[in-house]
Design an enzyme around this catalytic site. Structure first.
Site, PDB file in Angstrom:
ATOM      1  N   LYS A 284       5.906   5.792  -4.861  1.00 51.76           N
ATOM      2  CA  LYS A 284       4.638   5.990  -4.136  1.00 51.76           C
ATOM      3  C   LYS A 284       4.888   5.992  -2.631  1.00 51.76           C
ATOM      4  O   LYS A 284       5.308   4.994  -2.065  1.00 51.76           O
ATOM      5  CB  LYS A 284       3.653   4.873  -4.509  1.00 51.76           C
ATOM      6  CG  LYS A 284       2.345   4.892  -3.722  1.00 51.76           C
ATOM      7  CD  LYS A 284       1.399   3.781  -4.183  1.00 51.76           C
ATOM      8  CE  LYS A 284       0.122   3.734  -3.333  1.00 51.76           C
ATOM      9  NZ  LYS A 284      -0.782   2.616  -3.715  1.00 51.76           N
ATOM     10  N   ASP A 289      -2.807   3.141   3.654  1.00 52.66           N
ATOM     11  CA  ASP A 289      -3.907   3.127   2.700  1.00 52.66           C
ATOM     12  C   ASP A 289      -5.110   2.385   3.275  1.00 52.66           C
ATOM     13  O   ASP A 289      -5.164   1.161   3.254  1.00 52.66           O
ATOM     14  CB  ASP A 289      -3.434   2.451   1.401  1.00 52.66           C
ATOM     15  CG  ASP A 289      -4.502   2.481   0.315  1.00 52.66           C
ATOM     16  OD1 ASP A 289      -5.508   3.191   0.493  1.00 52.66           O
ATOM     17  OD2 ASP A 289      -4.310   1.794  -0.716  1.00 52.66           O
ATOM     18  N   LYS A 296     -11.262  -0.304   2.477  1.00 50.24           N
ATOM     19  CA  LYS A 296     -10.831  -1.691   2.301  1.00 50.24           C
ATOM     20  C   LYS A 296     -11.457  -2.581   3.374  1.00 50.24           C
ATOM     21  O   LYS A 296     -11.761  -2.103   4.457  1.00 50.24           O
ATOM     22  CB  LYS A 296      -9.303  -1.773   2.474  1.00 50.24           C
ATOM     23  CG  LYS A 296      -8.507  -1.203   1.330  1.00 50.24           C
ATOM     24  CD  LYS A 296      -7.016  -1.405   1.589  1.00 50.24           C
ATOM     25  CE  LYS A 296      -6.193  -0.797   0.463  1.00 50.24           C
ATOM     26  NZ  LYS A 296      -6.334  -1.513  -0.822  1.00 50.24           N
ATOM     27  N   ASP A 307       2.478   0.684   2.029  1.00 49.10           N
ATOM     28  CA  ASP A 307       2.115   1.323   0.766  1.00 49.10           C
ATOM     29  C   ASP A 307       3.056   2.478   0.399  1.00 49.10           C
ATOM     30  O   ASP A 307       2.865   3.147  -0.606  1.00 49.10           O
ATOM     31  CB  ASP A 307       0.654   1.789   0.829  1.00 49.10           C
ATOM     32  CG  ASP A 307      -0.065   1.673  -0.505  1.00 49.10           C
ATOM     33  OD1 ASP A 307       0.478   1.024  -1.411  1.00 49.10           O
ATOM     34  OD2 ASP A 307      -1.160   2.251  -0.628  1.00 49.10           O
ATOM     35  N   ASP A 366      -9.925   4.082  -3.475  1.00 48.07           N
ATOM     36  CA  ASP A 366      -8.838   3.153  -3.156  1.00 48.07           C
ATOM     37  C   ASP A 366      -7.821   3.059  -4.297  1.00 48.07           C
ATOM     38  O   ASP A 366      -6.737   2.523  -4.125  1.00 48.07           O
ATOM     39  CB  ASP A 366      -9.417   1.767  -2.838  1.00 48.07           C
ATOM     40  CG  ASP A 366      -8.435   0.877  -2.095  1.00 48.07           C
ATOM     41  OD1 ASP A 366      -7.384   1.396  -1.652  1.00 48.07           O
ATOM     42  OD2 ASP A 366      -8.718  -0.322  -1.958  1.00 48.07           O
ATOM     43  N   ARG A 370      -2.159   5.958  -8.116  1.00 52.72           N
ATOM     44  CA  ARG A 370      -2.003   6.569  -9.440  1.00 52.72           C
ATOM     45  C   ARG A 370      -2.266   8.080  -9.393  1.00 52.72           C
ATOM     46  O   ARG A 370      -1.724   8.826 -10.192  1.00 52.72           O
ATOM     47  CB  ARG A 370      -2.931   5.857 -10.433  1.00 52.72           C
ATOM     48  CG  ARG A 370      -4.360   5.890 -10.031  1.00 52.72           C
ATOM     49  CD  ARG A 370      -5.202   4.829 -10.732  1.00 52.72           C
ATOM     50  NE  ARG A 370      -5.018   3.488 -10.161  1.00 52.72           N
ATOM     51  CZ  ARG A 370      -5.592   2.386 -10.636  1.00 52.72           C
ATOM     52  NH1 ARG A 370      -6.367   2.449 -11.699  1.00 52.72           N
ATOM     53  NH2 ARG A 370      -5.379   1.220 -10.065  1.00 52.72           N
TER      54      ARG A 370
HETATM   55  N1  BES Z   1      -2.077  -0.061  -2.221  1.00 53.68           N
HETATM   56  C1  BES Z   1      -3.072  -0.721  -2.972  1.00 53.68           C
HETATM   57  C2  BES Z   1      -2.529  -1.886  -3.770  1.00 53.68           C
HETATM   58  C3  BES Z   1      -2.235  -3.149  -3.008  1.00 53.68           C
HETATM   59  C4  BES Z   1      -3.243  -4.016  -2.657  1.00 53.68           C
HETATM   60  C5  BES Z   1      -0.938  -3.471  -2.726  1.00 53.68           C
HETATM   61  C6  BES Z   1      -2.941  -5.188  -1.990  1.00 53.68           C
HETATM   62  C7  BES Z   1      -0.643  -4.654  -2.075  1.00 53.68           C
HETATM   63  C8  BES Z   1      -1.640  -5.506  -1.696  1.00 53.68           C
HETATM   64  C9  BES Z   1      -3.698   0.255  -3.959  1.00 53.68           C
HETATM   65  O1  BES Z   1      -3.799   1.567  -3.542  1.00 53.68           O
HETATM   66  C10 BES Z   1      -5.083  -0.232  -4.208  1.00 53.68           C
HETATM   67  O2  BES Z   1      -5.854  -0.218  -3.290  1.00 53.68           O
HETATM   68  N2  BES Z   1      -5.361  -0.639  -5.434  1.00 53.68           N
HETATM   69  C11 BES Z   1      -6.641  -1.155  -5.774  1.00 53.68           C
HETATM   70  C12 BES Z   1      -7.022  -0.602  -7.118  1.00 53.68           C
HETATM   71  C13 BES Z   1      -8.454  -0.873  -7.500  1.00 53.68           C
HETATM   72  C14 BES Z   1      -9.392  -0.104  -6.611  1.00 53.68           C
HETATM   73  C15 BES Z   1      -8.641  -0.471  -8.946  1.00 53.68           C
HETATM   74  C16 BES Z   1      -6.545  -2.673  -5.825  1.00 53.68           C
HETATM   75  O3  BES Z   1      -5.538  -3.203  -6.303  1.00 53.68           O
HETATM   76  O4  BES Z   1      -7.465  -3.324  -5.340  1.00 53.68           O
HETATM   77 ZN    ZN Z   2      -2.441   2.187  -2.165  1.00 55.99          ZN
HETATM   78 MN    MN Z   3      -5.574   1.899  -2.421  1.00 56.45          MN
END
Ligand code: BES
Ligand code: ZN
Ligand code: MN
Length: 518
Positions: A284, A289, A296, A307, A366, A370
């Site tokens: 990735k 992000d 966020k 990220d 967010d 994926r």
């Molecule tokens: N890059 C983030 C995941 C992440 C969050 C990595 C905090 C490290 C620390 C990812 O793109 C994301 O935002 N995932 C969301 C998914 C949710 C919206 C289903 C998450 O984990 O909150």
């Molecule tokens: Zn992300």
């Molecule tokens: Mn995200």
């Protein structure tokens, strides 16, 4: 930082490092010492001040022991292994740096006789030293007082050499390991391997630590091309037009809100015969992000520059395999964009079509990792690899489950899981098996499209994310997903050779071992 192996007892250097383990009775235990060194060893242990425990050290100055002025004793802990040596090496590096020592000798027997494999001992020492010798200083003004002018365009500054040190503090430059016998070929190769692995790992850390305005998708791709020069690694970079033409609907959707163009980095390394099926790695490469329209919260959002650490890990893995001249065929794929809100940004409810033709309903912008990985995984699976692996900072949920120590691994293939655990064990990295089942796939079904990008339920967020990725790979290729969201940065000093704050460069060593296992 250079490690050399030499036969003999005298080095002509003024500092000697001696390792000691902790024995069953809680006493420091080392190899046979000369009377003057033995005397110092006893002094170190006075009042049980030094027992050979992990992270312990005693530094003597102004001595005259076997011609050495300085002698440093460092603990390895009880029942030492390669990881104990990496940890002790970081203590050596920091202690010598603190005492402004730039070259030192290591009493070889006190190192190589502490674990079974004398080649692994020097490999772990080299890794521990080289990995501790990393600092991201590109954007700090030099101690000479010169500051960078604020109006210098980012594009100018990124001509800097990757990982170049600007620190003016003296630090360890060379370690000579003094062996009682001539170094074996295995030991010489082990040092070389450690140098390559740590150099690539430090490169990945540099990519990760570079902030979002200095590490855009374009820069990430350009740095990859630059780093691959002369290694035998072939790099092809797709621009936005090509990405669109190749029907990477997920990558295009996530990129919609950005003024930065997306990139898709394709790396190929052929170390085996033409007919040998490749191993495929996908990473990735989300350079920042924000969450997009599903934005966020502000707290810690700056960490989202990391990220792209999965992408950096795949780039570094490919570089390392090429430099090691590994006898495998490998493909590395890194989809890269940032995730920004903006007038053109994709919105909750939007539906897009992925590379494999499946329609996806976006309920949360967010959950973008994926989407970009999905297209790359479909593309990778089309090449019929023996196995496909991805590394991604995919979910916050994996932090809740595993914290900063273990990388979560998701696969339905028990044999593949065993192979991954074995590779991680050799590499000295921590992985943990996580569930991926039909239940999780069911949770990802869409209302008005084939799939939804978030699950209907609130829990098991890391597993449902893995299930979404699996839908993009299909069931014909063995697949494993590595969620490195908890281990890619700020590992809180748990691994002293990793920066407390900053990219860790995790999973590269495991990926290299894994690729070599095919
Ligand atoms: N890059 C983030 C995941 C992440 C969050 C990595 C905090 C490290 C620390 C990812 O793109 C994301 O935002 N995932 C969301 C998914 C949710 C919206 C289903 C998450 O984990 O909150
Ligand atoms: Zn992300
Ligand atoms: Mn995200």
């Amino acid at each position: 930082m250079k490690v050399s192996l030499k036969k003999g007892t005298a080095s002509g250097l003024s500092t000697l490092v001696i390792f000691a383990a902790k024995d069953k009775n809680g006493n420091a235990l080392t190899s046979k010492l000369s009377p003057s060194l033995q005397n110092l060893f006893q002094m170190a242990q006075k009042d049980a001040s030094f027992v050979g425990a992990a992270k312990e050290s005693v530094f003597f100055r102004g001595q005259d022991a076997d011609g050495y002025t300085n002698v440093l004793f460092v603990g390895l802990g009880a029942a030492p292994n390669a990881e104990s040596i990496r940890v002790a090496a970081s203590v050596v590096f920091n202690s010598l740096k603190g005492h402004k020592v730039t070259t030192a000798a290591v009493l070889g027997d006190s190192l190589v006789k502490q674990i079974k494999d004398p080649a692994l001992a020097v490999q772990a020492l080299t890794e521990g030293l080289a990995l501790t010798d990393y600092e991201y200083t590109d954007l700090k003004s030099k101690p000479s007082g010169k500051t960078k002018s604020a109006d210098q365009a980012p594009a100018d500054k990124v001509t800097k050499v990757a990982g170049k040190k600007v620190t003016d503090k003296p630090k360890l430059e060379e370690i000579a390991v003094l062996l009682s016998a001539a170094p074996t070929a295995a030991q010489v190769n082990a040092v070389k391997r450690a140098e390559i692995l740590s150099e690539c790992q430090n490169f990945a850390r540099w990519l990760g630590d570079s902030p979002g305005n200095y590490m855009t998708p374009t820069i990430l791709a350009d740095e990859t091309v630059k780093a691959a020069k002369g290694t035998g690694l072939k790099v092809t970079v797709w621009d936005k037009a090509r990405i669109k033409k190749e029907r990477f609907g997920g990558l295009m959707a996530v990129n919609q809100g950005s003024t930065e163009e997306p990139r898709f980095i394709v790396m190929e390394y052929n170390g085996a015969g033409k007919s040998t099926r490749p191993v495929c790695f996908v990473g990735k490469g989300l350079t920042f992000d924000t969450g997009g329209i599903s934005i966020k919260p502000s707290a810690s959002m700056e960490e989202m520059k990391y990220d792209m650490c999965g992408g950096a890990a795949v780039i570094a893995t490919m570089l390392a395999l090429a430099k090691l001249k590994a006898k495998v065929n490998v493909i590395g794929l890194v989809p890269s964009t940032d995730n920004m809100p903006g007038p053109d940004a994709f919105k909750p409810g939007d539906v897009y079509f992925a590379r494999n033709g499946k329609s996806v309903e976006v309920f949360n912008t967010d959950a973008e990792g994926r989407l970009i990985l999905g297209d790359a995984l479909s593309y990778g699976a089309e090449m019929k690899p023996v196995a496909i692996f991805d590394a991604a900072t995919l979910t916050g949920a994996i932090l809740v489950a595993l914290g900063n120590t273990h990388t979560g691994v998701f696969t339905r293939d028990a044999k593949l899981m065993r192979r991954i655990q074995d590779a991680a064990e050799v590499a000295g990295e921590l992985v943990w098996p996580m569930p991926l089942t039909d239940f999780h796939v069911d949770d990802m079904k869409g209302t008005h499209a084939d799939l939804c990008n978030i699950s209907g339920g609130r829990n098991a967020g890391s597993s449902t994310a893995a299930a979404f990725l699996e839908e993009m790979v299909g069931r014909d290729v063995p697949f494993a997903h590595f969620d490195i969201a908890g281990t890619a940065w700020s590992v809180n000093g748990r691994f002293p050779y990793c920066p407390k704050k900053g990219a860790s460069g995790i999973i590269i060593r495991t990926f290299v071992e894994l690729a070599e296992s095919f």
